[in-house]
Motif scaffolding. Structure first.
Motif, short mmCIF file in Angstrom:
data_model
loop_
_atom_site.label_atom_id
_atom_site.label_comp_id
_atom_site.label_asym_id
_atom_site.label_seq_id
_atom_site.Cartn_x
_atom_site.Cartn_y
_atom_site.Cartn_z
N GLN A 4 0.83 -1.20 0.00
CA GLN A 4 0.00 0.00 0.00
C GLN A 4 0.87 1.25 0.00
N TYR A 138 -4.63 1.66 -9.89
CA TYR A 138 -3.63 0.77 -9.30
C TYR A 138 -2.35 0.74 -10.14
N PHE A 349 -2.71 6.88 -5.09
CA PHE A 349 -2.86 5.44 -5.01
C PHE A 349 -3.98 5.02 -4.06
N ASP A 551 -5.54 -6.38 -5.42
CA ASP A 551 -5.05 -5.06 -5.84
C ASP A 551 -5.97 -3.96 -5.31
N MET A 555 -5.42 -0.76 -2.26
CA MET A 555 -5.73 0.66 -2.42
C MET A 555 -6.78 1.13 -1.42
#
Length: 584
Positions: A4, A138, A349, A551, A555
């Motif tokens: 992360q 991502y 992000f 993924d 985030m």
């Protein structure tokens, strides 16, 4: 797997193997000092005196090594979160919301159509929308580089998207050029009346009859129709696709002005587009509300709105209604064109793309619903003025915004003001979709009975979502070729738009409208459906829903729910593979 806060995007590649600073390495030295010359203890003094002097030992020669240490260039991000939301809303809300949804709604059961529309949004459109926003955020790259990280074998999907986007730019900007032509004509009429009000102009024919006058001729035309066909397009000077005639200079200049506006919206990337969307995304809503306030006060508006909303529940039994709802949602939200990937790739992000998907898709659908009130209030007014039914008045597509609505405006008090703000709204809608990803529904067809005169029929076929994701193209190519194109974005965008403009010049000829229709009907409709299906298969089957969910978790901090994973895995393929939808 990136943790992360990581940044897996192309900014890592900008500094690879580039020499930016010279660092001189210290000379290499031997770890063992050179021994000094010594005299043996047992040697006689006279022998030692006769030995020649020993030459001092020279240190070994060394070379300086230059190491390239270039800090990675960070990827741009949106200056404010609201700029991203406005850009996505501007991309999704386009001319199709104004000239397509109201027609398809009343054609498929009025208020009853909202039921299949919302169901298709929930199970088909929204999962696709969320998936693309998450993918772009991502991986932080365009639609070409993205596939190198997901499934390199499908990298051609990214190039195909860019080709389709460029193809669309060759004729969509011509539509905006028509609106610019109308705007200039309206501004030139500030001290007089609009040029499509009367039949006393040099381009009018003997068949021209004002809408407030009784029609003497069976095939009579209106001033607005003749202004569009014989003044804006001048299509009577061509013989169709076989002989389109020369370029019309005034129209080519209007289209050139559109490309100039697009360039200055794109040349600095999100730094310039983020400022422009404050105008292009918000101005249409201001104008829509003003036109709604004016429209509901017109005589006959109530009847038009009632016609728009009256539910016909029996039509829900017809599969065509559900197919229309699915196609309208898909082409309205616009997944698969690379634009959502490009716009979201400039997010931070940890941005909450799940919430963004819910907000922007809801705004898009509500805008379509609002536009229906704006359009049908005016159609009810036109039916009242002409003493006709709404079916006889209403048209979809360009015929609605370039013929019917201007006719209504011409009969209003302060018609010049209403014309200026209406065509400003069309231009801002078109521009926002152009540099975010040109998105509109070009819904007209040539009337087979009257090929000499372009007419716009309100048939249900021929629906196409035409997107020119110019931001998607520039982001994709600059990310894929950062040294060649990424460093010179301004020059690259200029050459790209110049190339598209040159290719668009045939659409500005006297017969250019026939070419626009040809490019649209035989264009990217089925191709983009195939690309979106390939994208879905690549992400959800080859890359895997589980990996993609991880993924998203990196985030957002949580895994997408069972509903989203089920839609991505199963329901969306039913959505795409329904044969009637594909061929619709």
């Amino acid at each position: 797997m990136l943790m992360q806060g990581g940044s897996p995007g192309p900014e890592r590649r900008y500094g690879e193997n580039e020499a930016a600073s010279d660092v001189e390495m210290p000379p290499a030295t031997s770890s063992t000092p050179c021994p000094a010359p010594t005299t043996a203890a047992h040697d006689p003094p006279d022998q030692h005196a006769q030995r020649p002097p020993t030459q001092p030992t020279q240190p070994p020669k060394t070379r300086s090594v230059v190491v390239s240490l270039t800090p990675a260039r960070e990827r741009e991000t949106w200056a404010k979160k609201v700029e991203f939301l406005l850009a996505v809303v501007g991309f999704a809300v386009d001319l199709g919301n104004v000239w397509r949804f109201p027609y398809i709604c009343y054609q498929n059961g009025g208020g009853a159509f909202l039921i299949p529309y919302c169901i298709m949004l929930l199970f088909g459109g929204l999962p696709l929308f969320f998936l693309e926003l998450a993918l772009g955020q991502y991986h932080r790259c365009g639609c070409i580089t993205l596939w190198k990280r997901i499934c390199p074998a499908l990298k051609g999907v990214g190039y195909a998207i860019c080709m389709i986007d460029i193809y669309m730019g060759m004729y969509y900007n011509t539509i905006i050029g028509w609106a610019v032509y109308y705007l200039i004509a309206s501004l030139a009429s500030i001290s007089s009346s609009l040029p499509w009000t009367s039949c006393d102009n040099e381009w009018n024919t003997p068949l021209c009859t004002p809408i407030t006058s009784p029609q003497i001729f069976l095939n009579a035309t209106t001033p607005a129709k003749e202004f569009f066909e014989r003044n804006v397009l001048e299509q009577h000077k061509s013989n169709g696709l076989d002989d389109m005639g020369p370029i019309k200079p005034s129209l080519a200049l209007c289209v050139f002005g559109v490309f100039v506006l697009v360039y200055f919206s794109l040349w600095k990337g999100v730094r310039s587009a983020g400022k422009v969307v404050w105008v292009t995304a918000l101005a249409p809503y201001v104008v829509l509300l003003i036109l709604l306030a004016r429209g509901v006060t017109l005589p006959g508006a109530t009847e038009g709105i009632r016609y728009y909303l009256t539910p016909e529940w029996h039509k829900l039994q017809n599969s065509k209604v559900w197919i229309d709802a699915a196609s309208q949602i898909f082409f309205s939200l616009g997944p698969g064109f690379g634009t959502l990937l490009a716009l979201s790739s400039y997010n931070k992000f940890n941005n909450n793309c799940y919430r963004d998907a819910l907000i922007t898709s809801s705004i898009n659908c509500l805008t379509s619903f609002l536009a229906g009130f704006v359009i049908f209030s005016v159609l009810g007014y036109m039916a009242h003025v002409q003493n006709k039914s709404i079916e006889e008045v209403g048209l979809e597509g360009p015929g609605l915004v370039f013929i019917v609505y201007p006719e209504a405006i011409a009969t209003m008090t302060g018609s010049v003001f209403w014309a200026i703000i209406f065509f400003l709204m069309l231009i801002t809608l078109g521009l926002d979709s152009t540099f975010g990803g040109i998105s509109f529904l070009l819904n007209w067809s040539l009337n087979a009975k009257d090929r000499d005169h372009m007419t716009f029929s309100s048939i249900a076929c021929g629906r196409r979502r035409c997107e020119v994701g110019l931001e998607a193209v520039t982001t994709a190519l600059c990310d894929e070729y950062p040294r060649v194109l990424g460093r010179h974005r301004e020059i690259f965008v200029a050459f790209l738009l110049l190339f598209i403009y040159i290719c668009a010049l045939p659409t500005t000829t006297y017969g250019g409208v026939y070419l626009v229709d040809l490019l649209n009907v035989y264009g990217p409709g089925l191709a983009i459906l195939f690309l979106v299906f390939a994208e879905a298969a690549g992400v959800c089957w080859l890359y895997g829903v589980d990996r993609f969910s991880e993924d998203v978790k990196s985030m957002l901090g949580h895994t997408p729910g069972l509903f989203w994973r089920t839609c991505w895995t199963y329901i969306r393929y039913v959505y795409f593979n329904y044969p009637e939808f594909i061929y619709n």
